[in-house]
Design an enzyme around this catalytic site. Sequence first.
Site, PDB file in Angstrom:
ATOM      1  N   GLU A 185       0.809  -1.211   0.000  1.00 36.42           N
ATOM      2  CA  GLU A 185       0.000   0.000   0.000  1.00 36.42           C
ATOM      3  C   GLU A 185       0.848   1.269   0.000  1.00 36.42           C
ATOM      4  OE1 GLU A 185      -4.126   0.395   1.581  1.00 36.42           O
ATOM      5  OE2 GLU A 185      -2.989   1.100   3.329  1.00 36.42           O
TER       6      GLU A 185
ATOM      7  N   LYS B 260       0.580   4.609   1.195  1.00 34.57           N
ATOM      8  CA  LYS B 260      -0.199   5.391   2.170  1.00 34.57           C
ATOM      9  C   LYS B 260       0.737   6.365   2.868  1.00 34.57           C
ATOM     10  CE  LYS B 260      -1.721   3.468   6.062  1.00 34.57           C
ATOM     11  NZ  LYS B 260      -2.578   2.735   7.019  1.00 34.57           N
TER      12      LYS B 260
ATOM     13  N   LYS C 203      -8.046   2.720  -3.262  1.00 34.63           N
ATOM     14  CA  LYS C 203      -8.530   2.598  -1.891  1.00 34.63           C
ATOM     15  C   LYS C 203      -9.056   3.950  -1.425  1.00 34.63           C
ATOM     16  CE  LYS C 203      -7.472   0.701   2.636  1.00 34.63           C
ATOM     17  NZ  LYS C 203      -6.412   0.258   3.562  1.00 34.63           N
TER      18      LYS C 203
ATOM     19  N   GLU D 147     -14.857  -5.029   2.077  1.00 32.87           N
ATOM     20  CA  GLU D 147     -14.212  -5.021   3.384  1.00 32.87           C
ATOM     21  C   GLU D 147     -15.255  -5.198   4.488  1.00 32.87           C
ATOM     22  OE1 GLU D 147     -11.002  -2.180   4.250  1.00 32.87           O
ATOM     23  OE2 GLU D 147     -12.327  -1.428   5.824  1.00 32.87           O
TER      24      GLU D 147
ATOM     25  N   ASN E 198     -10.836  -6.422   7.704  1.00 36.24           N
ATOM     26  CA  ASN E 198      -9.995  -5.343   8.212  1.00 36.24           C
ATOM     27  C   ASN E 198      -9.756  -5.569   9.696  1.00 36.24           C
ATOM     28  OD1 ASN E 198      -8.653  -2.967   8.840  1.00 36.24           O
ATOM     29  ND2 ASN E 198      -9.977  -1.703   7.537  1.00 36.24           N
TER      30      ASN E 198
ATOM     31  N   GLU F 175      -6.424  -7.458   6.094  1.00 33.38           N
ATOM     32  CA  GLU F 175      -6.011  -6.072   5.933  1.00 33.38           C
ATOM     33  C   GLU F 175      -5.612  -5.456   7.269  1.00 33.38           C
ATOM     34  OE1 GLU F 175      -9.847  -5.514   2.963  1.00 33.38           O
ATOM     35  OE2 GLU F 175      -9.191  -3.833   4.193  1.00 33.38           O
ATOM     36  N   SER F 176      -4.499  -4.762   7.263  1.00 26.22           N
ATOM     37  CA  SER F 176      -4.050  -3.912   8.376  1.00 26.22           C
ATOM     38  C   SER F 176      -3.436  -4.703   9.532  1.00 26.22           C
ATOM     39  CB  SER F 176      -5.185  -3.043   8.926  1.00 26.22           C
ATOM     40  OG  SER F 176      -5.751  -2.248   7.924  1.00 26.22           O
TER      41      SER F 176
END
Length: 268
Positions: A60, A62, A122, A171, A191, A221-222
């Site tokens: 990602e 970000k 995203k 998500e 997530n 995710e994350s």
Amino acid sequence: MKDILEQIVADKRIEVAQQKEMLPASELYSQVERMMADGNYSRLSMRASLAQSASGIIAEFKRKSPSKGWIKEEGRPDVIPPSYSANGASAISILTDEKYFGGSMDFVRIARPDVACPILRKDFIIDEYQLFQARSIGANAVLLIAADLSKSECSHLARMAHELELETLLEVHSESELEYVGDNIDMVGVNNRNLGTFHTDVANSYRLASLLPKDYLLVSESGISNPQTVRELREAGFRGFLIGETFMKTPDPGEALKEFIKNVESPL
């Protein structure tokens, strides 16, 4: 008091309305229709790329987050996404929300010519106008967040995304949101970060793994920072792993990705 997600979505509605004033929907839709008629578009499948990968890393881009502030304010879309692509990313996620994540739709446009793998736009998608934007800037997939949408809104956006030749990553954060999984959903992401509090717990992926449909490609995710976690999540059925801060906080995100993938595929 509003939680963070509610505030982001409220601001996003204002932002989209302003964007429509600058470029009316009819004009944007016509532009995209001409693009699709010309056929000058690479239909890269994020789902297929993740399914075929031994690591499944979605790297990602970000630069900022509401909880951490600036992570890499100087991060360049013409440098980091191409480096991710060259160093083994299965797909690349690019944040396009400006206010909360320091992103821009221009980042996808800039990165696209030098990125060989699929790109996920995203953002907080609440309006079909944003899907046309995604198609116009060269994205291959979009994120749909169940917590942002009603079930009917999600279904409509997923169908429209497919009409625009975009794949969909749905998500979810909790068991109650699993009912959003349906037609035109290509990938289901769990997530691990609560979007109301921004608390992160990878255990959320393990908890929902047994409840998720087996015929969907699953993405965690994350909150993933250890190659061993990726290996364990793969054993639990996940094939995609969205990782941003772990790479972005390093001096060379592409090199950090390369080392991470090596440790996923060839553990010591």
